[in-house]
Scaffold this motif. Structure first.
Motif, mmCIF file in Angstrom:
data_model
loop_
_atom_site.group_PDB
_atom_site.id
_atom_site.type_symbol
_atom_site.label_atom_id
_atom_site.label_comp_id
_atom_site.label_asym_id
_atom_site.label_seq_id
_atom_site.Cartn_x
_atom_site.Cartn_y
_atom_site.Cartn_z
ATOM 1 N N ASP A 152 0.822 -1.206 0.000
ATOM 2 C CA ASP A 152 0.000 0.000 0.000
ATOM 3 C C ASP A 152 0.859 1.261 0.000
ATOM 4 N N PRO A 154 1.941 4.524 1.515
ATOM 5 C CA PRO A 154 1.837 4.987 2.904
ATOM 6 C C PRO A 154 0.867 6.156 3.042
ATOM 7 N N GLU A 155 0.209 6.234 4.162
ATOM 8 C CA GLU A 155 -0.661 7.366 4.442
ATOM 9 C C GLU A 155 0.156 8.649 4.432
ATOM 10 N N ARG A 156 -0.400 9.692 3.844
ATOM 11 C CA ARG A 156 0.227 11.018 3.774
ATOM 12 C C ARG A 156 1.560 10.961 3.017
ATOM 13 N N HIS A 200 -8.435 7.738 -2.358
ATOM 14 C CA HIS A 200 -8.168 6.391 -1.866
ATOM 15 C C HIS A 200 -6.822 6.222 -1.158
ATOM 16 N N CYS A 201 -5.912 7.178 -1.337
ATOM 17 C CA CYS A 201 -4.553 6.951 -0.839
ATOM 18 C C CYS A 201 -4.103 7.959 0.215
ATOM 19 N N GLY A 202 -4.869 8.979 0.485
ATOM 20 C CA GLY A 202 -4.541 9.911 1.562
ATOM 21 C C GLY A 202 -3.219 10.639 1.382
#
Length: 272
Positions: A152, A154-156, A200-202
């Motif tokens: 995935d 990574p967030e942010r 979807h990915c932030g």
């Protein structure tokens, strides 16, 4: 920085320090030599890669924009300091697009969240298809393929497109790649991919190694609208993306901070 006249007055008019003051300064210097050194953070195990093109008058700019101008205004021989006056449009060289660049009343350069300027770096490589299609795009399928190979996003994170386009910079006409109507053609993000990253990915922002977040095939500038319209920022004309890993590095965006700006040249570093 002081003007040459101020520097001259400081040198000519300032009183000479007394012998007592000089002795005091010498004592402080001696104390500093024996004082314990301040704690220093442990060095990183990796390196630092500069993702910034050197800003010069020869660097390609968006069609219709003037090149950067550098004029000497102070000289070492007259006052002891050198200085240039710089002139450039905000979106010149490796530069930030603030949301206000596309969206009226949106966030300007001075209001970008500093937490968003240091982020996990994700590089999506589309250089193979860009080599045969000058209007190649990062698509949702490219993003999903990256996730299937690396996990995935990574967030942010900050997501950068690598197309290999910087190899054209020594030949500015091929970097701009204008058609008969004067419209540039180069790779970028598709509007759908940009929207996907936002929803979807932030992500905190996206970057490209071309002059625009959008592919030249999108006259509606859908990627700009999706990214900047969501309050995120973009960085255009990145360098050296081939020298960083596709995941695992950290990007630091030294964004400009002039009031009300829509963007500006920046220094971008990758910590690997």
């Amino acid at each position: 920085m002081c003007t040459p006249e101020i520097v001259r007055l400081a040198h000519d008019g300032a009183p000479r320090p007394s012998r007592r003051a000089l002795l005091g300064l010498a004592g402080l210097t001696a104390l500093a030599a024996v004082a314990p050194a301040p704690a220093v953070a442990a060095p990183r195990s990796g390196g630092v890669v500069d993702l910034t093109h050197t800003l010069t008058p020869e660097l390609p700019v968006w069609p219709g924009n003037p090149p950067m101008v550098k004029v000497p205004v102070a000289w070492h021989a007259s006052g002891g300091f050198g200085q240039f006056a710089l002139g450039y449009w905000e979106h010149t060289g490796t530069h930030v697009d603030a949301p206000a660049h596309r969206i009226p009343g949106a966030t300007t350069t001075d209001a970008l969240a500093v937490d968003d300027l240091v982020a996990s770096l994700v590089v999506i490589d589309i250089s193979a298809k860009a080599a045969i299609d000058t209007d190649a795009m990062v698509t949702v399928a490219d993003i999903d393929r990256w996730r299937s190979q690396h996990g995935d996003i990574p967030e942010r994170a900050f997501v950068a497109m690598y197309s290999g386009w910087e190899d054209r910079i020594p030949r500015p006409s091929t970097f701009l790649n204008l058609d008969e109507r004067g419209r540039p053609h180069a790779p970028g993000f598709s509007a759908e991919a940009a929207e996907y990253l936002v929803t979807h990915c932030g992500i905190v922002g996206v970057g490209v190694d071309t002059l625009s977040l959008d592919s030249g095939a999108d006259p509606e500038f859908g990627a700009h609208t999706a990214i900047l319209g969501a309050g995120h920022y973009g960085v255009e004309m990145l360098a050296n993306l081939a020298a960083v890993p596709v995941t695992g590095a950290t990007v630091v965006v030294g964004a400009p901070k002039h009031a009300g700006g829509t963007g500006g040249p920046c220094r971008v570093l990758a910590l690997t």
